[in-house]
Design a protein around this motif. Structure first.
Motif, PDB file in Angstrom:
ATOM      1  N   VAL A  11       0.839  -1.200   0.000  1.00  0.00           N
ATOM      2  CA  VAL A  11       0.000   0.000   0.000  1.00  0.00           C
ATOM      3  C   VAL A  11       0.875   1.251   0.000  1.00  0.00           C
ATOM      4  O   VAL A  11       0.581   2.227  -0.703  1.00  0.00           O
ATOM      5  CB  VAL A  11      -0.966  -0.005   1.206  1.00  0.00           C
ATOM      6  CG1 VAL A  11      -1.662   1.336   1.369  1.00  0.00           C
ATOM      7  CG2 VAL A  11      -1.983  -1.116   1.064  1.00  0.00           C
ATOM      8  N   LYS A  12       1.960   1.224   0.743  1.00  0.00           N
ATOM      9  CA  LYS A  12       2.874   2.364   0.792  1.00  0.00           C
ATOM     10  C   LYS A  12       3.479   2.621  -0.587  1.00  0.00           C
ATOM     11  O   LYS A  12       3.531   3.756  -1.050  1.00  0.00           O
ATOM     12  CB  LYS A  12       3.985   2.098   1.812  1.00  0.00           C
ATOM     13  CG  LYS A  12       4.927   3.248   2.010  1.00  0.00           C
ATOM     14  CD  LYS A  12       5.952   2.940   3.087  1.00  0.00           C
ATOM     15  CE  LYS A  12       6.925   4.086   3.249  1.00  0.00           C
ATOM     16  NZ  LYS A  12       7.934   3.803   4.268  1.00  0.00           N
ATOM     17  N   SER A  15       0.872   4.056  -3.027  1.00  0.00           N
ATOM     18  CA  SER A  15       0.463   5.450  -2.848  1.00  0.00           C
ATOM     19  C   SER A  15       1.269   6.404  -3.716  1.00  0.00           C
ATOM     20  O   SER A  15       0.848   7.536  -3.947  1.00  0.00           O
ATOM     21  CB  SER A  15       0.577   5.852  -1.373  1.00  0.00           C
ATOM     22  OG  SER A  15       1.931   5.914  -0.982  1.00  0.00           O
ATOM     23  N   THR A  16       2.402   5.943  -4.220  1.00  0.00           N
ATOM     24  CA  THR A  16       3.253   6.817  -5.035  1.00  0.00           C
ATOM     25  C   THR A  16       2.997   6.678  -6.535  1.00  0.00           C
ATOM     26  O   THR A  16       3.563   7.437  -7.311  1.00  0.00           O
ATOM     27  CB  THR A  16       4.747   6.518  -4.769  1.00  0.00           C
ATOM     28  OG1 THR A  16       5.030   5.170  -5.172  1.00  0.00           O
ATOM     29  CG2 THR A  16       5.091   6.695  -3.307  1.00  0.00           C
ATOM     30  N   SER A  18       0.361   6.341 -10.030  1.00  0.00           N
ATOM     31  CA  SER A  18      -0.918   6.812 -10.561  1.00  0.00           C
ATOM     32  C   SER A  18      -1.636   5.669 -11.263  1.00  0.00           C
ATOM     33  O   SER A  18      -0.991   4.740 -11.752  1.00  0.00           O
ATOM     34  CB  SER A  18      -0.683   7.932 -11.564  1.00  0.00           C
ATOM     35  OG  SER A  18      -0.062   9.022 -10.942  1.00  0.00           O
ATOM     36  N   LYS A  47      -2.193   0.380 -10.412  1.00  0.00           N
ATOM     37  CA  LYS A  47      -3.462   0.912  -9.934  1.00  0.00           C
ATOM     38  C   LYS A  47      -4.447   0.920 -11.092  1.00  0.00           C
ATOM     39  O   LYS A  47      -4.091   1.237 -12.225  1.00  0.00           O
ATOM     40  CB  LYS A  47      -3.293   2.349  -9.450  1.00  0.00           C
ATOM     41  CG  LYS A  47      -2.993   2.487  -8.011  1.00  0.00           C
ATOM     42  CD  LYS A  47      -3.046   3.940  -7.610  1.00  0.00           C
ATOM     43  CE  LYS A  47      -2.627   4.114  -6.178  1.00  0.00           C
ATOM     44  NZ  LYS A  47      -2.554   5.519  -5.807  1.00  0.00           N
ATOM     45  N   ARG A  77      -9.846   1.499  -2.617  1.00  0.00           N
ATOM     46  CA  ARG A  77     -10.043   2.758  -1.893  1.00  0.00           C
ATOM     47  C   ARG A  77     -10.746   3.721  -2.838  1.00  0.00           C
ATOM     48  O   ARG A  77     -10.202   4.067  -3.882  1.00  0.00           O
ATOM     49  CB  ARG A  77      -8.700   3.328  -1.452  1.00  0.00           C
ATOM     50  CG  ARG A  77      -8.841   4.564  -0.597  1.00  0.00           C
ATOM     51  CD  ARG A  77      -7.521   5.081  -0.131  1.00  0.00           C
ATOM     52  NE  ARG A  77      -6.906   4.125   0.787  1.00  0.00           N
ATOM     53  CZ  ARG A  77      -5.719   4.323   1.352  1.00  0.00           C
ATOM     54  NH1 ARG A  77      -5.022   5.384   1.073  1.00  0.00           N
ATOM     55  NH2 ARG A  77      -5.231   3.424   2.178  1.00  0.00           N
ATOM     56  N   THR A  80     -10.515   3.363  -6.720  1.00  0.00           N
ATOM     57  CA  THR A  80      -9.201   2.886  -7.137  1.00  0.00           C
ATOM     58  C   THR A  80      -8.927   1.494  -6.564  1.00  0.00           C
ATOM     59  O   THR A  80      -9.206   1.221  -5.403  1.00  0.00           O
ATOM     60  CB  THR A  80      -8.103   3.859  -6.666  1.00  0.00           C
ATOM     61  OG1 THR A  80      -8.438   5.171  -7.117  1.00  0.00           O
ATOM     62  CG2 THR A  80      -6.757   3.476  -7.224  1.00  0.00           C
TER      63      THR A  80
END
Length: 91
Positions: A11-12, A15-16, A18, A47, A77, A80
């Protein structure tokens, strides 16, 4: 040997990045599945953005994509979905 990553680490990393694939009003098509397979081979973590026009529940789309593309759904989330190669994810 490939190092396994925990959900938190995935997940970390996710998050970076797109979204690179969009699921629209056609829903989950063969083209979307093939593109997911291609991108997972290349980058291991991707993603997918589900557009509101798809008119489907995000969790249903996520499970369908994971099953058909043979990948692991890390997280959903909002609109996404974070998908990864099952070889890099801890069980």
């Amino acid at each position: 040997m490939v190092e396994k990553l925990s959900k938190k680490e995935l997940v970390k990393q996710g998050s970076t990045i797109s979204p690179t694939i969009h699921v629209g009003k056609e829903g989950v098509s063969e083209g979307v599945i093939e593109e997911i397979k291609t991108q997972i081979k290349r980058s291991k973590l991707i993603k997918v953005k589900v557009l509101p026009a798809a008119g489907e529940d995000i969790r249903d789309v996520a499970s369908e994509l994971a099953k058909l593309a043979e990948v692991k759904c890390v997280e959903t989330r909002g609109f996404t979905i974070l998908l990864c190669d099952p070889k890099i994810a801890e069980n």
